[in-house]
Design a protein around this motif. Structure first.
Motif, short mmCIF file in Angstrom:
data_model
loop_
_atom_site.label_atom_id
_atom_site.label_comp_id
_atom_site.label_asym_id
_atom_site.label_seq_id
_atom_site.Cartn_x
_atom_site.Cartn_y
_atom_site.Cartn_z
N ARG A 114 0.84 -1.19 0.00
CA ARG A 114 0.00 0.00 0.00
C ARG A 114 0.87 1.24 0.00
N ILE A 115 0.29 2.32 -0.48
CA ILE A 115 0.94 3.63 -0.42
C ILE A 115 0.12 4.48 0.54
N THR A 116 0.75 4.88 1.61
CA THR A 116 0.13 5.79 2.58
C THR A 116 0.52 7.20 2.17
N GLN A 117 -0.47 8.02 1.86
CA GLN A 117 -0.19 9.38 1.38
C GLN A 117 -0.23 10.42 2.49
N TYR A 118 -0.88 10.08 3.57
CA TYR A 118 -1.01 11.03 4.67
C TYR A 118 -1.17 10.25 5.97
N TYR A 119 -0.44 10.67 6.97
CA TYR A 119 -0.58 10.06 8.29
C TYR A 119 -0.40 11.18 9.30
N PRO A 120 -1.45 11.53 10.04
CA PRO A 120 -1.43 12.76 10.83
C PRO A 120 -0.34 12.87 11.89
N ASP A 121 0.04 11.78 12.50
CA ASP A 121 0.95 11.85 13.64
C ASP A 121 2.36 11.36 13.37
N ASN A 148 4.73 1.11 1.19
CA ASN A 148 4.94 0.05 2.17
C ASN A 148 5.85 -1.02 1.56
N GLU A 149 6.53 -1.75 2.40
CA GLU A 149 7.27 -2.90 1.90
C GLU A 149 6.30 -3.84 1.20
N VAL A 150 6.70 -4.36 0.05
CA VAL A 150 5.87 -5.34 -0.65
C VAL A 150 6.05 -6.67 0.07
N ARG A 151 4.94 -7.27 0.41
CA ARG A 151 4.95 -8.55 1.10
C ARG A 151 4.37 -9.63 0.20
N SER A 152 4.64 -10.88 0.54
CA SER A 152 4.14 -11.99 -0.26
C SER A 152 3.61 -13.09 0.64
N PHE A 153 2.29 -13.21 0.66
CA PHE A 153 1.60 -14.29 1.36
C PHE A 153 0.38 -14.65 0.52
N HIS A 154 0.17 -15.92 0.29
CA HIS A 154 -0.93 -16.34 -0.58
C HIS A 154 -2.29 -16.33 0.11
N ASP A 155 -2.31 -16.08 1.41
CA ASP A 155 -3.61 -15.99 2.10
C ASP A 155 -4.06 -14.55 2.32
N TYR A 156 -3.45 -13.59 1.61
CA TYR A 156 -3.79 -12.18 1.79
C TYR A 156 -5.25 -11.91 1.43
N LYS A 157 -5.92 -11.16 2.31
CA LYS A 157 -7.28 -10.69 2.09
C LYS A 157 -7.42 -9.32 2.73
N ILE A 158 -8.22 -8.47 2.12
CA ILE A 158 -8.61 -7.22 2.76
C ILE A 158 -10.13 -7.17 2.72
N TYR A 159 -10.71 -6.83 3.84
CA TYR A 159 -12.17 -6.80 3.95
C TYR A 159 -12.57 -5.82 5.04
N ASN A 160 -13.84 -5.48 5.06
CA ASN A 160 -14.35 -4.57 6.08
C ASN A 160 -14.90 -5.38 7.25
N ASP A 186 9.16 6.64 -2.87
CA ASP A 186 10.10 6.02 -1.94
C ASP A 186 9.40 5.12 -0.94
N ILE A 187 10.16 4.17 -0.44
CA ILE A 187 9.67 3.33 0.64
C ILE A 187 9.50 4.22 1.88
N LYS A 188 8.59 3.84 2.75
CA LYS A 188 8.35 4.62 3.95
C LYS A 188 9.64 4.77 4.76
N PRO A 189 9.88 5.96 5.29
CA PRO A 189 11.09 6.16 6.10
C PRO A 189 11.26 5.16 7.23
N LYS A 190 10.18 4.68 7.79
CA LYS A 190 10.30 3.73 8.90
C LYS A 190 10.94 2.42 8.50
N TYR A 191 11.03 2.13 7.19
CA TYR A 191 11.65 0.89 6.71
C TYR A 191 13.10 1.10 6.27
#
Length: 116
Positions: free
Chosen positions: A38-45, A53-65, A110-115
């Motif tokens: 993911r690309i985080t464009q704004y983070y208030p704090d 974000n670092e690109v990760r690889s897992f075959h069970d990835y899901k995103i849901y509400n 760029d990758i997030k500074p935290k990485y």
């Protein structure tokens, strides 16, 4: 050249979280095969959390509400790994939305500074 330009491409955008009125602030989610990020464009704090974000690889990835609060949940490696503060909105073939979200790719190379 940006971090993982081979992955962070418009065709891999699956959706976003955040206030749709501020598309330059939403978090944009990408997936291709077993890879995701993911690309985080704004983070208030925490400016160290803005960027790719670092690109990760897992075959069970899901995103849901979540049924509990309606906010996005990312599940991989057998458990919930990330919970958002807002719902996930899928692109679902909306190419105009994909085009708007793709602006994040050039704005945040760029990758997030935290990485670093």
């Amino acid at each position: 050249m940006g971090y993982r330009d081979d992955f962070y491409q418009a065709r891999n955008i699956i959706g976003y979280t955040g206030d749709h009125m501020y598309r330059d602030r939403v978090t944009v989610y990408f997936q291709s095969g077993g890879e995701f990020g993911r690309i985080t464009q704004y983070y208030p704090d925490d400016e160290s959390n803005v960027g790719r974000n670092e690109v990760r690889s897992f075959h069970d990835y899901k995103i849901y509400n979540s049924q509990t609060d309606g906010c996005a949940v990312e599940f991989y490696n057998g458990k919930v790994q990330h919970e958002s503060r807002s719902p996930f909105v899928a692109v679902n073939g909306n190419e105009i939305l994909r085009f708007e979200l793709a602006k994040s790719i050039l704005a945040h190379k760029d990758i997030k500074p935290k990485y670093k």
